[in-house]
Design a protein around this motif. Structure first.
Motif, mmCIF file in Angstrom:
data_model
loop_
_atom_site.group_PDB
_atom_site.id
_atom_site.type_symbol
_atom_site.label_atom_id
_atom_site.label_comp_id
_atom_site.label_asym_id
_atom_site.label_seq_id
_atom_site.Cartn_x
_atom_site.Cartn_y
_atom_site.Cartn_z
ATOM 1 N N GLU A 133 6.293 -8.425 -1.215
ATOM 2 C CA GLU A 133 5.129 -8.527 -0.539
ATOM 3 C C GLU A 133 4.410 -7.316 -1.145
ATOM 4 N N ASN A 134 5.085 -5.524 -1.136
ATOM 5 C CA ASN A 134 4.580 -4.542 -1.330
ATOM 6 C C ASN A 134 3.599 -4.605 -2.064
ATOM 7 N N LEU A 135 4.534 -4.605 -3.319
ATOM 8 C CA LEU A 135 3.973 -5.013 -4.397
ATOM 9 C C LEU A 135 2.798 -5.937 -5.900
ATOM 10 N N ASP A 158 -0.244 -6.123 -5.243
ATOM 11 C CA ASP A 158 -1.211 -5.230 -5.399
ATOM 12 C C ASP A 158 -1.699 -4.127 -7.108
ATOM 13 N N ARG A 159 0.229 -4.396 -7.329
ATOM 14 C CA ARG A 159 0.587 -3.230 -8.406
ATOM 15 C C ARG A 159 0.369 -4.467 -10.051
ATOM 16 N N THR A 178 -2.890 -8.382 -11.867
ATOM 17 C CA THR A 178 -1.650 -7.373 -10.385
ATOM 18 C C THR A 178 -0.285 -8.522 -10.701
ATOM 19 N N LYS A 220 8.137 -13.464 0.112
ATOM 20 C CA LYS A 220 8.775 -12.731 1.150
ATOM 21 C C LYS A 220 9.994 -13.234 0.492
ATOM 22 N N GLN A 280 11.524 -4.422 -10.577
ATOM 23 C CA GLN A 280 10.893 -5.007 -9.795
ATOM 24 C C GLN A 280 10.095 -6.112 -10.462
ATOM 25 N N GLN A 334 11.525 -10.104 -1.685
ATOM 26 C CA GLN A 334 11.217 -8.708 -0.578
ATOM 27 C C GLN A 334 10.064 -8.242 -1.928
#
Length: 371
Positions: A124-126, A128-129, A91, A119, A138, A122
């Protein structure tokens, strides 16, 4: 002494020397860009700093510690590659913290460092991908995060944006600049893109054929190129370089060039340095940036020496914010940068405004700048 010192460094492959006595001091917090065409030695030099290439002679030191022969893992550097080099089966979070795990950093500290870097970038939402689920931009952020989380002494970037499309490259350039301003880290960055070099760096080393041709701030490199290579390589469009002769007319030095009809044209040089007098009546190369040749209304109001040059327009190229205009001077196509609404047409006789404050002269034999 600098924070990173490259002292008289050479690199040879057998009998072929590809880097020649490179001397660069990089200060703490500096953003140094190594720029030049393919094969100039910039990536080789970066790999020598990283420890991925051996040093034939000379020394490289970080914080006064000579690192010749020191294993890459012991140099406290972090490298961001062109190819991202992410582990596809891990991940994003695991990719970022893998190096810390290998160095035995406790999980709580790894998680804290990962959260801080995520943070900052920016992403944080990635976390677990997997890399295969990310866009190119990205992935590049993740590669930067993996470098940042280690808190190294020096960051090394090897053409990190060259795989991105044009718009994303501009966006990532801005992100890297913001990151440097926020963290004050020491960065050595390799690119062949002179726009990247100009916009990102605090200093630039222009390289060609294994030599550092010029080392200076973006403004120094752009306004006062050390030689014809730097003049032609840095800038888009590049500097106009015109064959000329220096003449003494009424006690003042002028650059004599020829127009579209081979008529002589004279451009006065004010406050000419004494070194110019050795070239009176001799051939020189006159360098003028496109933006220093424009329409009278668009001329720099702060310039002290705007000269009018009457010549024929060859081609006009509207480019949104600017209009690029070609005219023939000294037998060469010369590019002028004008306002978008400049009233200029092919075949027209036009009074160009030339900012001679920005003119530089080069010796045609040595190709070095005069004065």
């Amino acid at each position: 002494m600098g924070f990173l010192d490259i002292n008289n460094v050479t690199k040879s492959y057998g009998a072929v020397e590809v880097l020649h006595k490179v001397d660069i001091e990089v200060q703490e917090g500096e953003f140094l860009v190594l720029v030049g065409p393919s094969g100039c030695g910039k990536s080789t030099l970066l790999n020598m700093i990283a420890g991925l290439e051996g040093i034939t002679s000379g020394e490289i030191a970080i914080k006064d510690r000579v690192i010749n022969g020191v294993h890459p893992s012991k140099r406290n550097i972090a490298m961001v590659f062109q190819s991202y080099a992410l582990y596809p089966n891990m991940t994003v979070g695991q990719n970022i913290t893998f190096g810390l795990e290998m160095h035995g950093v406790p999980k709580a500290d790894r998680d804290r460092a990962m959260a801080d870097v995520a943070k900052l970038l920016q992403i944080e939402n990635l976390l677990d991908r997997k890399p295969g689920q990310l866009s190119g931009g990205q992935r590049q952020r993740v590669a930067m995060g993996r470098a940042l989380v280690r808190n190294p002494d020096v960051f090394l970037f090897d053409e990190p944006l060259s795989n991105l499309d044009a718009k994303l490259r501009v966006d990532m350039r801005t992100e890297i600049k913001k990151l440097h301003q926020k963290l004050g880290t020491t960065i050595v960055y390799v690119t062949h893109d002179q726009i990247e070099a100009m916009t990102l760096s605090t200093r630039i080393a222009v390289m060609y054929d294994g030599y550092v041709q010029q080392l200076g701030t973006p403004k120094e490199i752009y306004d006062n190129p050390a030689n014809l290579f730097v003049a032609s390589f840095m800038g888009s469009p590049s500097m106009n370089v015109l064959p000329a002769r220096l003449r003494n007319l009424n006690g003042e030095i002028h650059a004599e060039i020829t127009g579209a009809e081979d008529q002589p044209l004279h451009l006065r040089i004010e406050n000419a340095p004494e070194s110019y007098r050795a070239y009176l009546d001799a051939e020189v190369m006159l360098g003028i940036r496109p933006e220093a040749i424009t329409d009278p209304e668009g001329a720099d109001r702060n310039a002290r020496n705007i000269q009018s040059l009457h010549n024929t327009v060859s081609v006009t190229e509207p480019a949104g914010a600017d209009t690029f205009v070609s005219t023939t001077l000294s037998g060469k196509d010369c590019i002028a940068r004008m306002r978008a609404d400049a009233d200029v047409h092919p075949g027209q006789a036009f009074d160009f405004a030339v900012n001679m404050d920005k003119a530089v002269l080069f010796d045609p034999k040595t190709e070095e700048r005069i004065g």
